[in-house]
Design a protein around this motif. Structure first.
Motif, PDB file in Angstrom:
ATOM      1  N   LEU A 198       0.698  -1.171   0.068  1.00  0.00           N
ATOM      2  CA  LEU A 198      -0.022   0.062  -0.068  1.00  0.00           C
ATOM      3  C   LEU A 198       0.860   1.225   0.080  1.00  0.00           C
ATOM      4  O   LEU A 198       0.451   2.257  -0.833  1.00  0.00           O
ATOM      5  CB  LEU A 198      -1.033   0.040   1.380  1.00  0.00           C
ATOM      6  N   THR A 199       2.010   1.058   0.401  1.00  0.00           N
ATOM      7  CA  THR A 199       2.984   2.437   0.627  1.00  0.00           C
ATOM      8  C   THR A 199       3.514   2.502  -0.654  1.00  0.00           C
ATOM      9  O   THR A 199       3.264   3.843  -0.908  1.00  0.00           O
ATOM     10  CB  THR A 199       4.211   2.214   1.561  1.00  0.00           C
ATOM     11  N   GLU A 200       3.622   1.464  -1.414  1.00  0.00           N
ATOM     12  CA  GLU A 200       4.176   1.846  -2.967  1.00  0.00           C
ATOM     13  C   GLU A 200       2.961   2.226  -3.947  1.00  0.00           C
ATOM     14  O   GLU A 200       3.210   3.141  -4.502  1.00  0.00           O
ATOM     15  CB  GLU A 200       4.691   0.433  -3.458  1.00  0.00           C
ATOM     16  N   LEU A 201       1.851   1.643  -3.436  1.00  0.00           N
ATOM     17  CA  LEU A 201       0.709   2.127  -4.167  1.00  0.00           C
ATOM     18  C   LEU A 201       0.596   3.580  -3.982  1.00  0.00           C
ATOM     19  O   LEU A 201       0.082   4.512  -4.816  1.00  0.00           O
ATOM     20  CB  LEU A 201      -0.472   1.606  -3.853  1.00  0.00           C
ATOM     21  N   ASP A 202       0.380   4.029  -2.855  1.00  0.00           N
ATOM     22  CA  ASP A 202       0.352   5.630  -2.314  1.00  0.00           C
ATOM     23  C   ASP A 202       1.529   6.261  -3.148  1.00  0.00           C
ATOM     24  O   ASP A 202       1.377   7.618  -3.547  1.00  0.00           O
ATOM     25  CB  ASP A 202       0.590   6.023  -0.900  1.00  0.00           C
TER      26      ASP A 202
END
Ligand SMILES: NC(=O)c1ccc[n+]([C@@H]2O[C@H](COP(=O)([O-])OP(=O)(O)OC[C@H]3O[C@@H](n4cnc5c(N)ncnc54)[C@H](OP(=O)(O)O)[C@@H]3O)[C@@H](O)[C@H]2O)c1
Length: 292
Positions: free
Chosen positions: A161-165
């Protein structure tokens, strides 16, 4: 008394969300509790429908840009039932025009992606085993609209989710610089918001194997959101968004409710983390698994 099936549907006051609510409550003869969430929190008008006495419908307030309202509804469902079986994230918005303001772009990402993800995260702790989350997305979020280097990053099997953000923030930066298409992004923020929602669906499904978490395109439905594209062409080129999306018009709100409803209560086996749609957005079928 049997433990009821507990369902939460966002954006239930109109459009596809209202049609999903209407179809869901008519399918149940046994105990069902439906939290029909909307920004105003007003009662859902289901006049004329035949609804079993065991089906209870409660209005609820939820704004995707108000984290307090998201947390409050999750707490309320926990307090009143201690679990949730079905969460349908239907609420969404589309600024259809090409030149939108920075605020409208931000709102699109905040509502369709971050806000919807926030709802998932608020409800995950109370989802019952084998519970289902349905994220109503769009064919506009399919990766075919993105440059190959972005497709690879969105579809990475261990995407976090951090990479997606970070990916979504990168889109915002290129849009700020007015160079999104040159950098391989689609021209409209809606496309990125729904691609991010699809990617979040995959991540949450991977992280929560005890649940069935899927996303879908409901087809092109005649709501105020869907009607922005005008009279749709079989004539490619008459409406540029239809050309871009390769679509033609479909019918009723009930048709738009079909795929979300299947993912919520219908036969999908143990499928999780997938994108469902029909071959054509004009089709009134129940959906099948498609490429992201
Ligand atoms: N219609 C189509 O052709 C089509 C195609 C592909 C995907 N979809 C998706 O289907 C879903 C439903 O769309 P629709 O066609 O039914 O649109 P709609 O008739 O415009 O309804 C949108 C719903 O989302 C709610 N909403 C918007 N912003 C919100 C926010 N910040 N917080 C909470 N609720 C919010 C609206 O509430 P208010 O009434 O308070 O504004 C309304 O209930 C959307 O996710 C959309 O992207 C639709």
């Amino acid at each position: 008394m049997d433990t009821p099936i507990v369902a939460v549907i966002t954006g239930s006051n109109r459009g596809i969300g209202r049609a999903i609510c209407a179809a869901l409550v008519q399918q149940f003869s046994g105990p069902l509790v439906l939290y029909a969430a909307s920004r105003t929190g007003t009662s859902l008008d289901l006049t004329g429908l035949s609804i079993a006495p065991a089906v209870k419908i409660y209005p609820a307030r939820l704004s995707l840009t108000d984290q307090g309202s998201i947390a409050a509804l999750s707490s309320r469902v926990r307090k009143e039932h201690n679990h949730c079986d079905i969460l349908i994230n239907n609420a969404g918005l589309y600024y259809f025009q090409k030149d939108i303001t920075t605020a409208q772009r931000q709102e699109t990402l905040d509502v369709n992606y971050r806000g919807t993800l926030n709802v998932c995260q608020a409800f995950l702790p109370i989802m019952r085993k084998n519970g289902r989350i349905v994220n109503v997305s769009s064919q506009s979020g399919q990766l075919k609209y993105f440059g190959p280097h972005l497709q690879t990053r969105f579809i990475k099997p261990d995407l976090s989710l951090t990479e997606l953000d970070s990916l979504v923030s990168e889109y915002s930066r290129t849009a700020d610089e007015q160079t999104p298409t040159a950098a391989g992004w689609p021209p409209l923020a809606y496309f990125t918001s729904k691609a991010a929602l699809n990617a979040a669906t995959r991540i949450l499904a991977r992280e929560n194997p005890h649940l069935l978490i899927n996303c879908c395109c409901p087809g092109w439905v005649g709501t105020s959101l869907g009607a922005q594209a005008g009279q749709p062409p079989k004539s490619i080129g008459k409406c540029w968004i239809c050309f871009l999306a390769d679509v033609s018009l479909t019918g009723s709100l009930e048709d738009g409710a079909k795929i979300p409803l299947r993912l919520a209560v219908g036969d999908i086996g143990q499928t999780s983390g997938r994108y469902w749609a029909n071959d054509s957005v004009a089709s009134t079928d129940n959906g099948e698994i498609q490429n992201f």
